[in-house]
Design a protein around this motif. Structure first.
Motif, PDB file in Angstrom:
ATOM      1  N   ALA A 122       0.904  -1.316   0.069  1.00 25.29           N
ATOM      2  CA  ALA A 122      -0.086   0.048   0.060  1.00 25.29           C
ATOM      3  C   ALA A 122       0.925   1.340   0.111  1.00 25.29           C
ATOM      4  N   LEU A 123       2.050   1.235   0.748  1.00 22.31           N
ATOM      5  CA  LEU A 123       2.728   2.364   0.965  1.00 22.31           C
ATOM      6  C   LEU A 123       3.627   2.448  -0.557  1.00 22.31           C
ATOM      7  N   GLN A 124       3.897   1.471  -1.274  1.00 20.23           N
ATOM      8  CA  GLN A 124       4.511   1.541  -2.756  1.00 20.23           C
ATOM      9  C   GLN A 124       3.234   2.273  -3.672  1.00 20.23           C
ATOM     10  N   LEU A 125       2.185   1.830  -3.600  1.00 19.54           N
ATOM     11  CA  LEU A 125       1.202   2.516  -4.330  1.00 19.54           C
ATOM     12  C   LEU A 125       1.002   3.998  -4.121  1.00 19.54           C
ATOM     13  N   LEU A 126       1.035   4.258  -2.717  1.00 19.22           N
ATOM     14  CA  LEU A 126       0.858   5.664  -2.185  1.00 19.22           C
ATOM     15  C   LEU A 126       2.243   6.430  -2.642  1.00 19.22           C
ATOM     16  N   ARG A 127       3.300   5.807  -2.801  1.00 17.10           N
ATOM     17  CA  ARG A 127       4.539   6.461  -3.491  1.00 17.10           C
ATOM     18  C   ARG A 127       4.194   6.887  -4.647  1.00 17.10           C
ATOM     19  N   ASP A 128       3.584   5.825  -5.527  1.00 17.19           N
ATOM     20  CA  ASP A 128       3.427   6.225  -6.958  1.00 17.19           C
ATOM     21  C   ASP A 128       2.444   7.575  -7.249  1.00 17.19           C
ATOM     22  N   ILE A 129       1.485   7.675  -6.253  1.00 11.56           N
ATOM     23  CA  ILE A 129       0.568   8.777  -6.146  1.00 11.56           C
ATOM     24  C   ILE A 129       1.083   9.901  -5.986  1.00 11.56           C
TER      25      ILE A 129
ATOM     26  N   ASP B  45       4.411  10.554  -6.265  1.00 13.51           N
ATOM     27  CA  ASP B  45       5.170  10.992  -7.287  1.00 13.51           C
ATOM     28  C   ASP B  45       4.588  11.474  -8.728  1.00 13.51           C
ATOM     29  N   GLY B  46       3.306  11.624  -8.516  1.00 10.92           N
ATOM     30  CA  GLY B  46       2.725  12.294  -9.747  1.00 10.92           C
ATOM     31  C   GLY B  46       2.176  11.343 -10.663  1.00 10.92           C
ATOM     32  N   ARG B  47       2.347   9.922 -10.612  1.00 13.77           N
ATOM     33  CA  ARG B  47       1.856   8.979 -11.504  1.00 13.77           C
ATOM     34  C   ARG B  47       0.418   9.002 -11.699  1.00 13.77           C
ATOM     35  N   VAL B  48      -0.214   9.240 -10.619  1.00  8.55           N
ATOM     36  CA  VAL B  48      -1.510   9.350 -10.560  1.00  8.55           C
ATOM     37  C   VAL B  48      -1.942  10.571  -9.547  1.00  8.55           C
ATOM     38  N   ASP B  49      -3.081  11.151 -10.106  1.00  5.06           N
ATOM     39  CA  ASP B  49      -3.680  12.151  -8.910  1.00  5.06           C
ATOM     40  C   ASP B  49      -4.405  11.547  -7.535  1.00  5.06           C
ATOM     41  N   GLY B  50      -4.003  11.717  -6.531  1.00  7.83           N
ATOM     42  CA  GLY B  50      -4.482  11.107  -5.390  1.00  7.83           C
ATOM     43  C   GLY B  50      -5.542  12.078  -4.890  1.00  7.83           C
ATOM     44  N   CYS B  51      -6.519  11.418  -4.041  1.00  8.62           N
ATOM     45  CA  CYS B  51      -7.434  11.997  -3.173  1.00  8.62           C
ATOM     46  C   CYS B  51      -7.491  11.392  -1.688  1.00  8.62           C
ATOM     47  N   SER B  52      -8.359  11.871  -1.105  1.00  5.49           N
ATOM     48  CA  SER B  52      -8.357  11.374   0.360  1.00  5.49           C
ATOM     49  C   SER B  52      -8.529   9.933   0.573  1.00  5.49           C
ATOM     50  N   LYS B  53      -9.276   9.248  -0.373  1.00  4.68           N
ATOM     51  CA  LYS B  53      -9.409   7.870  -0.140  1.00  4.68           C
ATOM     52  C   LYS B  53      -8.294   7.065  -0.516  1.00  4.68           C
ATOM     53  N   SER B  54      -7.546   7.331  -1.166  1.00  4.94           N
ATOM     54  CA  SER B  54      -6.075   6.628  -1.460  1.00  4.94           C
ATOM     55  C   SER B  54      -5.230   6.941  -0.284  1.00  4.94           C
ATOM     56  N   TYR B  55      -5.128   8.000   0.330  1.00  2.71           N
ATOM     57  CA  TYR B  55      -4.508   8.071   1.499  1.00  2.71           C
ATOM     58  C   TYR B  55      -5.013   7.135   2.688  1.00  2.71           C
ATOM     59  N   THR B  56      -6.385   7.417   3.018  1.00  2.00           N
ATOM     60  CA  THR B  56      -7.027   6.647   3.668  1.00  2.00           C
ATOM     61  C   THR B  56      -6.963   4.967   3.619  1.00  2.00           C
ATOM     62  N   SER B  57      -6.886   4.445   2.461  1.00  4.00           N
ATOM     63  CA  SER B  57      -6.642   3.072   2.284  1.00  4.00           C
ATOM     64  C   SER B  57      -5.294   2.777   2.637  1.00  4.00           C
ATOM     65  N   ALA B  58      -4.459   3.777   2.346  1.00  3.90           N
ATOM     66  CA  ALA B  58      -2.989   3.232   2.816  1.00  3.90           C
ATOM     67  C   ALA B  58      -3.025   3.136   4.390  1.00  3.90           C
TER      68      ALA B  58
ATOM     69  N   ALA C 109       0.343  17.346   0.849  1.00  6.39           N
ATOM     70  CA  ALA C 109      -0.134  16.876  -0.594  1.00  6.39           C
ATOM     71  C   ALA C 109      -1.107  17.571  -1.268  1.00  6.39           C
ATOM     72  N   SER C 110      -1.786  18.364  -0.484  1.00  5.40           N
ATOM     73  CA  SER C 110      -2.890  19.177  -1.051  1.00  5.40           C
ATOM     74  C   SER C 110      -4.088  18.611  -1.302  1.00  5.40           C
ATOM     75  N   VAL C 111      -4.315  17.492  -0.276  1.00  9.33           N
ATOM     76  CA  VAL C 111      -5.568  16.702  -0.222  1.00  9.33           C
ATOM     77  C   VAL C 111      -6.331  16.898   0.957  1.00  9.33           C
ATOM     78  N   GLU C 112      -7.719  17.033   0.722  1.00  9.66           N
ATOM     79  CA  GLU C 112      -8.444  17.171   1.899  1.00  9.66           C
ATOM     80  C   GLU C 112      -8.789  16.190   2.713  1.00  9.66           C
ATOM     81  N   LYS C 113      -8.797  16.232   4.169  1.00  8.48           N
ATOM     82  CA  LYS C 113      -9.162  15.067   4.822  1.00  8.48           C
ATOM     83  C   LYS C 113     -10.388  14.982   4.720  1.00  8.48           C
ATOM     84  N   ASP C 114     -11.088  13.854   4.753  1.00 12.82           N
ATOM     85  CA  ASP C 114     -12.338  13.752   5.008  1.00 12.82           C
ATOM     86  C   ASP C 114     -12.958  12.875   6.312  1.00 12.82           C
ATOM     87  N   ALA C 115     -14.119  12.669   6.737  1.00 14.92           N
ATOM     88  CA  ALA C 115     -14.694  12.428   7.941  1.00 14.92           C
ATOM     89  C   ALA C 115     -13.857  10.768   7.855  1.00 14.92           C
TER      90      ALA C 115
END
Length: 178
Positions: free
Chosen positions: A77-84, A86-99, A122-128
């Protein structure tokens, strides 16, 4: 098993020359998650690029969810988060929450808290849901003070609290009393 059926359907699509799309790949990843096939989920995610399908946050988030299984594959999960990151994919709070959730299951509270902290950078908004998962991780690790701090931050952020947020706050308060 559902994941085998989903994989067979994807193979059938190729055989009859129907192009797979993001939706069919996400469905296969979800089947892998529900079947506990995290390694297959990673293979699928990396093969998607070969199919000329743009990998997006939903695909990554679904693959990270597979890391929450009983084997606790939080490193993946941390490796996938690194991909996000590194800009390979635009991330959102759900990705960070999954990690964060994968780290929770893997008993890696400090890593989960670091990811929680990094969300703001990362300029991503935390959600509930993000607050709820972090609060749960803190409570399970006996760090009720941090769990209650999440509750306060959730309140200060004027985010709507759901049943999980309330359940985690009660659990933290109970741990505190013990």
């Amino acid at each position: 098993m559902v994941w085998r059926q989903a994989l067979q359907l994807l193979c059938d699509m190729r055989r009859i020359r129907v192009d797979a799309d993001r939706i069919s790949c996400t469905a296969l990843l979800s089947a892998c998650v529900h079947g506990g096939e995290w390694m297959l989920a990673f293979d699928v995610l990396h093969q998607i690029a070969d199919c000329r399908i743009e990998r997006d946050d939903t695909l990554y988030q679904t693959a990270m969810t597979a890391c929450r299984g009983p084997n606790g594959q939080w490193e993946w999960a941390l490796q996938l988060l690194r991909d996000i990151r590194d800009g390979r994919v635009d991330g959102c709070s759900k990705s960070y929450t999954s990690a964060i959730g994968a780290c929770e299951v893997g008993g890696q509270l400090d890593r989960a808290l670091q990811i929680f902290h990094d969300i703001g950078e990362a300029s991503v908004e935390k959600d509930a849901w993000t607050y709820a998962v972090v609060s749960s991780a803190c409570t399970r690790s006996g760090r009720w003070q941090q769990a209650l701090q999440c509750w306060r931050e959730l309140d200060e952020g004027r985010l709507e609290k759901d049943a999980m947020a309330y359940r985690n706050a009660v659990a933290a308060a109970l741990v505190r009393r013990e």
